[in-house]
Write a protein that holds these residues in place. Structure first.
Motif, short mmCIF file in Angstrom:
data_model
loop_
_atom_site.label_atom_id
_atom_site.label_comp_id
_atom_site.label_asym_id
_atom_site.label_seq_id
_atom_site.Cartn_x
_atom_site.Cartn_y
_atom_site.Cartn_z
N ALA A 16 29.40 42.61 46.18
CA ALA A 16 29.29 41.91 44.90
C ALA A 16 29.65 40.44 45.05
O ALA A 16 29.04 39.57 44.45
CB ALA A 16 30.20 42.59 43.86
N ALA A 17 30.66 40.17 45.89
CA ALA A 17 31.06 38.77 46.07
C ALA A 17 29.97 37.96 46.74
O ALA A 17 29.73 36.80 46.40
CB ALA A 17 32.35 38.71 46.91
N GLU A 18 29.27 38.57 47.70
CA GLU A 18 28.21 37.87 48.41
C GLU A 18 27.01 37.62 47.51
O GLU A 18 26.24 36.68 47.72
CB GLU A 18 27.79 38.66 49.64
CG GLU A 18 28.87 38.70 50.72
CD GLU A 18 28.54 39.67 51.84
OE1 GLU A 18 28.92 39.40 52.98
OE2 GLU A 18 27.91 40.72 51.57
N LYS A 19 26.82 38.47 46.51
CA LYS A 19 25.69 38.31 45.60
C LYS A 19 25.94 37.24 44.55
O LYS A 19 25.01 36.78 43.90
CB LYS A 19 25.38 39.63 44.89
CG LYS A 19 24.77 40.69 45.79
CD LYS A 19 24.22 41.85 44.99
CE LYS A 19 25.31 42.63 44.30
NZ LYS A 19 24.80 43.81 43.58
N GLN A 20 27.19 36.84 44.37
CA GLN A 20 27.52 35.90 43.30
C GLN A 20 26.82 34.56 43.47
O GLN A 20 26.68 34.06 44.59
CB GLN A 20 29.03 35.65 43.26
CG GLN A 20 29.75 36.49 42.23
CD GLN A 20 30.89 35.71 41.60
OE1 GLN A 20 30.67 34.72 40.94
NE2 GLN A 20 32.09 36.21 41.79
N VAL A 28 30.81 32.82 37.89
CA VAL A 28 31.45 33.77 36.98
C VAL A 28 32.94 33.81 37.28
O VAL A 28 33.36 34.22 38.37
CB VAL A 28 30.85 35.17 37.11
CG1 VAL A 28 31.51 36.12 36.11
CG2 VAL A 28 29.34 35.13 36.88
N ALA A 29 33.74 33.38 36.32
CA ALA A 29 35.19 33.41 36.46
C ALA A 29 35.76 34.48 35.55
O ALA A 29 35.21 34.75 34.48
CB ALA A 29 35.80 32.06 36.09
N ARG A 40 35.67 36.08 42.35
CA ARG A 40 36.29 35.15 43.28
C ARG A 40 36.76 33.87 42.59
O ARG A 40 37.25 32.95 43.25
CB ARG A 40 35.30 34.79 44.41
CG ARG A 40 34.94 35.97 45.32
CD ARG A 40 36.16 36.45 46.09
NE ARG A 40 35.85 37.55 47.01
CZ ARG A 40 35.97 38.83 46.71
NH1 ARG A 40 36.41 39.19 45.50
NH2 ARG A 40 35.68 39.75 47.60
N HIS A 41 36.60 33.80 41.29
CA HIS A 41 37.02 32.63 40.52
C HIS A 41 37.95 33.12 39.42
O HIS A 41 37.57 33.97 38.59
CB HIS A 41 35.79 31.93 39.93
CG HIS A 41 36.10 30.66 39.20
ND1 HIS A 41 35.11 29.87 38.65
CD2 HIS A 41 37.27 30.02 38.90
CE1 HIS A 41 35.65 28.82 38.05
NE2 HIS A 41 36.97 28.91 38.19
N GLY A 50 22.16 26.75 34.33
CA GLY A 50 22.98 26.03 35.30
C GLY A 50 24.44 25.92 34.93
O GLY A 50 25.17 25.10 35.50
N CYS A 51 24.88 26.74 33.98
CA CYS A 51 26.27 26.69 33.51
C CYS A 51 27.06 27.87 34.08
O CYS A 51 26.51 28.93 34.38
CB CYS A 51 26.33 26.73 31.99
SG CYS A 51 25.52 25.31 31.20
N GLY A 52 28.37 27.67 34.20
CA GLY A 52 29.25 28.75 34.57
C GLY A 52 29.74 29.49 33.34
O GLY A 52 29.50 29.06 32.20
N VAL A 53 30.43 30.60 33.55
CA VAL A 53 30.98 31.39 32.45
C VAL A 53 32.38 31.86 32.80
O VAL A 53 32.70 32.08 33.98
CB VAL A 53 30.10 32.63 32.11
CG1 VAL A 53 28.76 32.20 31.53
CG2 VAL A 53 29.89 33.51 33.33
N VAL A 54 33.21 31.99 31.77
CA VAL A 54 34.51 32.63 31.91
C VAL A 54 34.49 33.88 31.04
O VAL A 54 34.25 33.80 29.83
CB VAL A 54 35.66 31.70 31.45
CG1 VAL A 54 37.00 32.40 31.61
CG2 VAL A 54 35.64 30.40 32.24
#
Length: 323
Positions: free
Chosen positions: A3-7, A21-22, A45-46, A260-264
């Motif tokens: 899963a981490a490698e797919k992030q 993804v945090a 990982r975040h 192009g945005c991250g998410v928490v």
């Protein structure tokens, strides 16, 4: 592939790669060392935390040390974000505040240090019962210079902001030697923050959305109920999700990534935690993005508790001004 490698990892303007993804760590009784280990096992990982989240920095530090001890991850495998509190928004207090956060986190450095809110408060004041005397003069240029010094000292790899309007971003950028790498704001379907996202794209700042699912079922804060179920229960997200075999939450999160945005995100339910990071085996079609963009307006947090006598902002609109 794990899963981490797919992030998906987003490239920041300092050249660093940040997992898109945090998992959030704002106060929950279920936030424990075991939660952190489970999140790492699932591929997170975040980790996003802040001094104002009570014991969260300490708990995250304990969890990370246990993960390192068990060999689940190395320090360089995880991306840690924490934030400068309004009570430390005095330039001489910035470096000591970050050092205190590092002590709580049991780390030598963080990957991202954000100004939490563009306000300066008397240390020890309570954000939910502020008076005019609680506000101190706001010196964003001075604080930002201190954050730049934090980078120089190696205390953080990157610096950014949170809850910054376009107006505040422009004011900061006019004197910054290091432009903000991140601006973390509330963002989800029904509240896309178009003006902020467009401005940040021009300046190379990545927008990360907190309350990325509308903070459903979060509960009550001192100033009232926080969060809405109106995002993940919206029939548009459910209908789009049915096309892809995904939940409405997964569609909402993928919508953010497509821009192009991250998410928490935050859940302590292992099943939902796994779903919230299972976002990388599909993409949304343009017509689906347009349909999601038509969702009704929802806003969870407007920062109104930082508006009033003594504040640099006389109205909520002033706090979030574009110009």
């Amino acid at each position: 592939m794990s899963a981490a490698e797919k992030q998906l990892r987003l490239t920041l303007n300092n050249g660093a790669l940040m997992s898109a993804v945090a998992t959030g760590t704002a106060p929950l009784k279920e936030f424990t060392t075991e939660f952190i280990l489970k999140a790492i096992e699932l591929g997170y990982r975040h980790f996003d935390t802040a001094k104002t989240y009570g014991p969260s920095e300490h708990i995250l530090g304990e969890g990370l040390q246990e993960a390192f001890k068990q060999g689940l991850v190395k320090r360089e495998d995880v991306f840690i974000t924490t934030k400068l509190s309004p009570g430390d928004m005095n330039p001489p207090d910035v470096i000591p505040a970050l050092k205190n956060s590092l002590s709580a986190l049991q780390l030598d450095y963080v990957d991202m240090y954000l100004i939490h809110w563009p306000v300066s408060l008397r240390p020890g004041s309570s954000w939910w019962q502020l008076t005019a005397e609680d506000y101190l003069p706001l010196d964003i240029p001075g604080c930002w210079k201190a954050l730049e010094k934090c980078v120089e000292l190696g205390l953080t790899k990157g610096i950014g902001v949170s809850n910054f309007s376009v107006k505040n971003l422009k004011a900061l950028e006019s004197h910054a030697k290091i432009l903000p790498a991140v601006n973390q704001v509330e963002r989800h379907p029904g509240y896309d923050r178009t003006a902020i996202v467009n401005h940040c794209k021009k300046s190379g700042t990545v927008v990360t959305g907190y309350a990325a699912l509308g903070a459903p079922g979060y509960g009550a804060l001192p100033l009232g109920t926080y969060g809405t179920n109106g995002v993940i229960e919206n029939p548009i997200l459910k209908e789009v999700g049915a096309k892809y075999g995904k939940t409405s939450a997964q569609i909402a999160l993928r919508w953010a990534l497509e821009r192009g945005c991250g998410v928490v995100v935050k859940s302590v339910n292992p099943g939902r935690m796994a779903q919230n990071i299972d976002l990388f085996d599909f993409t949304l079609r343009d017509e689906d993005m347009e349909t999601i963009d038509s969702m009704p307006h929802h806003r969870v947090e407007d920062g109104h508790w930082y508006v009033g006598p003594g504040s640099p902002y006389t109205t909520v609109e002033d706090l979030w001004a574009d110009e």
